[in-house]
Design a protein around this motif. Structure first.
Motif, PDB file in Angstrom:
ATOM      1  N   SER A 103      -1.991   5.517   0.180  1.00  0.00           N
ATOM      2  CA  SER A 103      -0.820   5.288  -0.694  1.00  0.00           C
ATOM      3  C   SER A 103      -0.781   5.836  -2.090  1.00  0.00           C
ATOM      4  O   SER A 103       0.324   6.450  -2.345  1.00  0.00           O
ATOM      5  CB  SER A 103      -0.702   3.805  -0.801  1.00  0.00           C
ATOM      6  N   GLN A 106       0.557   4.243  -8.263  1.00  0.00           N
ATOM      7  CA  GLN A 106       2.004   4.230  -8.954  1.00  0.00           C
ATOM      8  C   GLN A 106       2.089   5.457  -9.849  1.00  0.00           C
ATOM      9  O   GLN A 106       2.818   5.620 -10.582  1.00  0.00           O
ATOM     10  CB  GLN A 106       1.955   2.897  -9.563  1.00  0.00           C
ATOM     11  N   ASP A 118       8.742   2.335  -6.041  1.00  0.00           N
ATOM     12  CA  ASP A 118       9.132   1.241  -5.853  1.00  0.00           C
ATOM     13  C   ASP A 118       8.663   0.963  -4.449  1.00  0.00           C
ATOM     14  O   ASP A 118       8.993   1.794  -3.482  1.00  0.00           O
ATOM     15  CB  ASP A 118      10.597   0.891  -5.993  1.00  0.00           C
ATOM     16  N   HIS A 119       8.292  -0.416  -3.837  1.00  0.00           N
ATOM     17  CA  HIS A 119       7.818  -0.477  -2.631  1.00  0.00           C
ATOM     18  C   HIS A 119       7.184   0.446  -2.103  1.00  0.00           C
ATOM     19  O   HIS A 119       7.294   0.668  -0.872  1.00  0.00           O
ATOM     20  CB  HIS A 119       9.198  -1.144  -1.790  1.00  0.00           C
ATOM     21  N   LEU A 120       6.093   0.760  -2.716  1.00  0.00           N
ATOM     22  CA  LEU A 120       5.245   2.070  -2.372  1.00  0.00           C
ATOM     23  C   LEU A 120       4.422   1.384  -1.176  1.00  0.00           C
ATOM     24  O   LEU A 120       4.387   2.303   0.036  1.00  0.00           O
ATOM     25  CB  LEU A 120       4.331   2.357  -3.498  1.00  0.00           C
ATOM     26  N   ILE A 121       3.822   0.484  -1.071  1.00  0.00           N
ATOM     27  CA  ILE A 121       3.061  -0.090   0.226  1.00  0.00           C
ATOM     28  C   ILE A 121       3.992  -0.250   1.303  1.00  0.00           C
ATOM     29  O   ILE A 121       3.492  -0.027   2.428  1.00  0.00           O
ATOM     30  CB  ILE A 121       2.316  -1.260  -0.243  1.00  0.00           C
ATOM     31  N   THR A 122       5.240  -0.730   1.419  1.00  0.00           N
ATOM     32  CA  THR A 122       6.017  -0.831   2.274  1.00  0.00           C
ATOM     33  C   THR A 122       6.258   0.490   3.026  1.00  0.00           C
ATOM     34  O   THR A 122       6.531   0.721   4.271  1.00  0.00           O
ATOM     35  CB  THR A 122       7.508  -1.685   1.968  1.00  0.00           C
ATOM     36  N   ARG A 123       6.668   1.713   2.121  1.00  0.00           N
ATOM     37  CA  ARG A 123       6.827   2.783   2.576  1.00  0.00           C
ATOM     38  C   ARG A 123       5.666   3.252   3.062  1.00  0.00           C
ATOM     39  O   ARG A 123       5.702   4.080   4.091  1.00  0.00           O
ATOM     40  CB  ARG A 123       7.256   3.598   1.228  1.00  0.00           C
ATOM     41  N   THR A 125       3.335   1.687   4.707  1.00  0.00           N
ATOM     42  CA  THR A 125       2.790   1.016   6.182  1.00  0.00           C
ATOM     43  C   THR A 125       4.024   1.367   7.308  1.00  0.00           C
ATOM     44  O   THR A 125       3.435   1.718   8.277  1.00  0.00           O
ATOM     45  CB  THR A 125       2.837  -0.481   6.073  1.00  0.00           C
ATOM     46  N   GLU A 126       5.122   1.520   6.587  1.00  0.00           N
ATOM     47  CA  GLU A 126       6.229   1.945   7.591  1.00  0.00           C
ATOM     48  C   GLU A 126       5.947   3.353   8.056  1.00  0.00           C
ATOM     49  O   GLU A 126       6.242   3.768   9.250  1.00  0.00           O
ATOM     50  CB  GLU A 126       7.529   2.126   6.861  1.00  0.00           C
ATOM     51  N   ARG A 145      12.934  -0.256   6.478  1.00  0.00           N
ATOM     52  CA  ARG A 145      13.461  -0.185   5.101  1.00  0.00           C
ATOM     53  C   ARG A 145      13.710   1.211   4.365  1.00  0.00           C
ATOM     54  O   ARG A 145      14.963   1.398   3.954  1.00  0.00           O
ATOM     55  CB  ARG A 145      12.628  -1.025   4.057  1.00  0.00           C
ATOM     56  N   PHE A 146      12.776   2.286   4.932  1.00  0.00           N
ATOM     57  CA  PHE A 146      12.750   3.417   4.234  1.00  0.00           C
ATOM     58  C   PHE A 146      13.024   4.354   5.451  1.00  0.00           C
ATOM     59  O   PHE A 146      13.646   5.467   5.299  1.00  0.00           O
ATOM     60  CB  PHE A 146      11.630   3.835   3.621  1.00  0.00           C
TER      61      PHE A 146
END
Length: 306
Positions: A103, A106, A118-123, A125-126, A145-146
């Motif tokens: 990842s 930050q 923002d929401h780096l881990i969601t980006r 894993t997606e 989300r992304f």
């Protein structure tokens, strides 16, 4: 124990020597290394070749060496484009690709890539989900989300089925647990001390057990920044200079405690400690005189690691 070596990426403008690079790759295989790896780095004053193109050039060399990157900071890459590039490279190398993803944390210059942290881990894993889907499914629809895909197709798939091995890294416990959940292997960073790596391996094995995954089928690796030199002080000085060049003086100056430097016997002790901490694959990374280091590490260090 299995050993890997870093590919030379340092290249002041106009100095790349294709024959010397190819000779290095061929010699690494002759010396018994299993794989050769690069680092992903876009910015920096040090003149370093890009990861993907360096691996592609290495793939053209007539060897059986596996080729990897530890790690691509994948949130800085568009996952569909990265998936296509990596699938292509797996085809060009005839199934020799190893994929390391991270990842990145930050502190990156996200604005240069048209994004925020923002929401780096969601980006992150997606992105992994998108790439795996494109590599394994004939048609992909994804509503994240992304990233959103509608009946997307991508061919050719990678040679390796279902996908090339995906290694995930990370120092914090949540990142290690994420590796156990989403990855095919764990790659300890060169910036982690041996003691910290040992703790990460403990957390990893617990997470694998909780998820019902077989630790024996989940490989563990670690990068070591290493410099073998009969003059211990010279080895430390040159390593410090190399770290500062690659990572910048501020961050690079903090990394000396993670390095292994000095005469052969000191390097053997340092590498053995990493093996004892749980590494099954050790990536030896020299930051100067790569060809000379390659020879000495193969002759004077590796034969003594158990």
């Amino acid at each position: 124990m299995r050993f890997a070596i870093s590919l030379p990426q340092g290249c002041p403008d106009g100095t790349f020597d294709p024959a010397a690079f190819a000779a290095y790759v061929l010699r690494a295989e002759e010396l018994g290394f299993e794989s050769a790896w690069v680092m992903d780095q876009t910015f920096g004053r040090a003149p370093r070749l890009n990861a993907l193109e360096t691996m592609t050039f290495a793939a053209a060399c007539p060897t059986r060496l596996r080729l990897g990157c530890s790690v691509w900071i994948s949130p800085l890459h568009q996952p569909a484009q990265l998936a296509k590039s990596l699938s292509t490279l797996d085809q060009l190398s005839r199934g020799r690709l190893e994929i390391g993803l991270g990842s990145g944390g930050q502190y990156r210059m996200f604005s240069a890539f048209g994004m925020t942290g923002d929401h780096l881990i969601t980006r992150f894993t997606e992105g992994i989900e998108v790439m795996r889907a494109l590599w394994t499914q004939p048609e992909v629809s994804f509503d994240g989300r992304f990233y959103q895909l509608r009946e997307a197709t991508m061919e050719p798939k990678p040679v390796q089925k279902p996908t090339p091995p995906i290694w995930l890294g990370g120092a914090a416990k949540p990142a290690v647990r994420r590796a156990a959940r989403l990855g095919d292997g764990f790659f300890g960073a060169g910036s982690s001390t041996t003691a910290a790596f040992a703790e990460q391996v403990t957390v990893l094995r617990q997470a694998l057990a909780e998820q019902g995954r077989d630790p024996a089928a989940f490989p563990v690796a670690k990068r070591i920044y290493i410099a073998i030199d009969d003059d211990a002080e010279r080895a430390r000085t040159r390593m410090a200079e190399g770290l500062a060049e690659v990572y910048g003086p501020a961050f690079g100056s903090k990394l000396m405690p993670v390095t292994v430097t000095g005469p052969a016997e000191d390097c053997v002790r340092g590498v053995q400690a990493v093996a004892d901490a749980g590494a099954e694959l050790i990536l030896l990374t020299a930051l100067f005189d790569e060809t000379a280091q390659l020879e000495r590490l193969a002759a004077e260090v590796i034969p003594h690691i158990t």
